[in-house]
Motif scaffolding. Structure first.
Motif, PDB file in Angstrom:
ATOM      1  N   ARG A   4      -1.080  -0.596   2.242  1.00  0.00           N
ATOM      2  CA  ARG A   4      -2.129  -1.560   1.886  1.00  0.00           C
ATOM      3  C   ARG A   4      -3.312  -0.853   1.248  1.00  0.00           C
ATOM      4  O   ARG A   4      -3.411   0.361   1.271  1.00  0.00           O
ATOM      5  N   THR A   5      -4.231  -1.650   0.727  1.00  0.00           N
ATOM      6  CA  THR A   5      -5.457  -1.139   0.130  1.00  0.00           C
ATOM      7  C   THR A   5      -6.596  -1.348   1.123  1.00  0.00           C
ATOM      8  O   THR A   5      -6.769  -2.441   1.658  1.00  0.00           O
ATOM      9  N   CYS A   6      -7.364  -0.303   1.358  1.00  0.00           N
ATOM     10  CA  CYS A   6      -8.497  -0.355   2.282  1.00  0.00           C
ATOM     11  C   CYS A   6      -9.531  -1.361   1.776  1.00  0.00           C
ATOM     12  O   CYS A   6      -9.903  -1.330   0.603  1.00  0.00           O
ATOM     13  N   LYS A   7      -9.998  -2.244   2.649  1.00  0.00           N
ATOM     14  CA  LYS A   7     -11.017  -3.235   2.274  1.00  0.00           C
ATOM     15  C   LYS A   7     -12.338  -2.578   1.909  1.00  0.00           C
ATOM     16  O   LYS A   7     -13.095  -3.103   1.118  1.00  0.00           O
ATOM     17  N   ASN A  14      -1.233   3.967   4.581  1.00  0.00           N
ATOM     18  CA  ASN A  14      -0.142   3.428   5.390  1.00  0.00           C
ATOM     19  C   ASN A  14      -0.753   2.617   6.531  1.00  0.00           C
ATOM     20  O   ASN A  14      -1.396   3.168   7.411  1.00  0.00           O
ATOM     21  N   TYR A  15      -0.531   1.319   6.508  1.00  0.00           N
ATOM     22  CA  TYR A  15      -1.106   0.415   7.496  1.00  0.00           C
ATOM     23  C   TYR A  15      -0.182   0.308   8.692  1.00  0.00           C
ATOM     24  O   TYR A  15       1.016   0.075   8.553  1.00  0.00           O
ATOM     25  N   LEU A  16      -0.750   0.484   9.887  1.00  0.00           N
ATOM     26  CA  LEU A  16       0.025   0.336  11.115  1.00  0.00           C
ATOM     27  C   LEU A  16      -0.374  -0.942  11.856  1.00  0.00           C
ATOM     28  O   LEU A  16       0.465  -1.780  12.143  1.00  0.00           O
ATOM     29  N   SER A  17      -1.666  -1.077  12.180  1.00  0.00           N
ATOM     30  CA  SER A  17      -2.160  -2.273  12.855  1.00  0.00           C
ATOM     31  C   SER A  17      -3.682  -2.260  12.843  1.00  0.00           C
ATOM     32  O   SER A  17      -4.296  -1.278  12.449  1.00  0.00           O
ATOM     33  N   GLY A  18      -4.271  -3.361  13.294  1.00  0.00           N
ATOM     34  CA  GLY A  18      -5.733  -3.443  13.375  1.00  0.00           C
ATOM     35  C   GLY A  18      -6.362  -3.864  12.067  1.00  0.00           C
ATOM     36  O   GLY A  18      -5.727  -4.515  11.232  1.00  0.00           O
ATOM     37  N   ILE A  20      -7.749  -3.894   8.311  1.00  0.00           N
ATOM     38  CA  ILE A  20      -7.126  -3.370   7.090  1.00  0.00           C
ATOM     39  C   ILE A  20      -8.096  -2.386   6.449  1.00  0.00           C
ATOM     40  O   ILE A  20      -8.733  -2.661   5.433  1.00  0.00           O
ATOM     41  N   MET A  21      -8.205  -1.239   7.102  1.00  0.00           N
ATOM     42  CA  MET A  21      -9.081  -0.162   6.640  1.00  0.00           C
ATOM     43  C   MET A  21      -8.358   1.156   6.850  1.00  0.00           C
ATOM     44  O   MET A  21      -7.599   1.311   7.810  1.00  0.00           O
ATOM     45  N   CYS A  22      -8.616   2.100   5.965  1.00  0.00           N
ATOM     46  CA  CYS A  22      -8.008   3.418   6.096  1.00  0.00           C
ATOM     47  C   CYS A  22      -8.610   4.139   7.306  1.00  0.00           C
ATOM     48  O   CYS A  22      -9.698   3.785   7.766  1.00  0.00           O
ATOM     49  N   PRO A  23      -7.926   5.134   7.847  1.00  0.00           N
ATOM     50  CA  PRO A  23      -8.439   5.848   9.016  1.00  0.00           C
ATOM     51  C   PRO A  23      -9.835   6.448   8.804  1.00  0.00           C
ATOM     52  O   PRO A  23     -10.655   6.451   9.722  1.00  0.00           O
TER      53      PRO A  23
END
Length: 134
Positions: A4-7, A14-18, A20-23
């Protein structure tokens, strides 16, 4: 795994859960949360706008943290948000105590319905093989 793309920063991750933001952005947001918490402890009577300006966090984000019950303003604080149901001013969460009580009452009545009577099991025709019509 989902890509996904970070908001926040618009990077692909790579999106896992929670959220929609990158680590990296989640870590930055957590640092801001700690900063806001410390500011509120130091200035418990500050308004939502004052907290937002001092910590450089949007009012919308502050309200999200209050709704998630991560932030809680003291009872003597002038800060409050609206109950999502009736609009009353509350210090944390999504609903005021009155609306929570109504929802609990409604749900408890839904659960207390009479149990459905189960029919007696049908007698088996033995161990005969059966075929489905095609």
């Amino acid at each position: 795994m989902d890509v996904r793309t970070c908001k926040s920063c618009k990077r692909i991750f790579n999106y896992l859960s929670g959220p929609i933001m990158c680590p990296a952005c989640i870590e930055k947001l957590e640092e801001k949360f700690k900063e806001v918490k410390d500011y509120i402890r130091e200035y418990p009577r500050a308004s939502m706008q004052d907290v937002a300006e001092a910590t450089e966090v949007s009012v919308k984000q502050l309200k999200n943290w209050v709704r998630e019950e991560r932030l809680r303003f003291s009872d003597d604080s002038p800060v409050g948000i609206e109950c999502m149901n009736c609009g009353a001013m509350i210090k944390f969460g999504k609903y005021c105590d009155a609306c929570k009580g109504k929802m609990i009452n409604t749900l408890s009545h839904a659960v207390e319905r009479e149990p459905v009577k189960q029919e007696a099991p049908k007698k088996s025709d033995g161990d005969r093989m059966r075929f489905l019509d095609s």
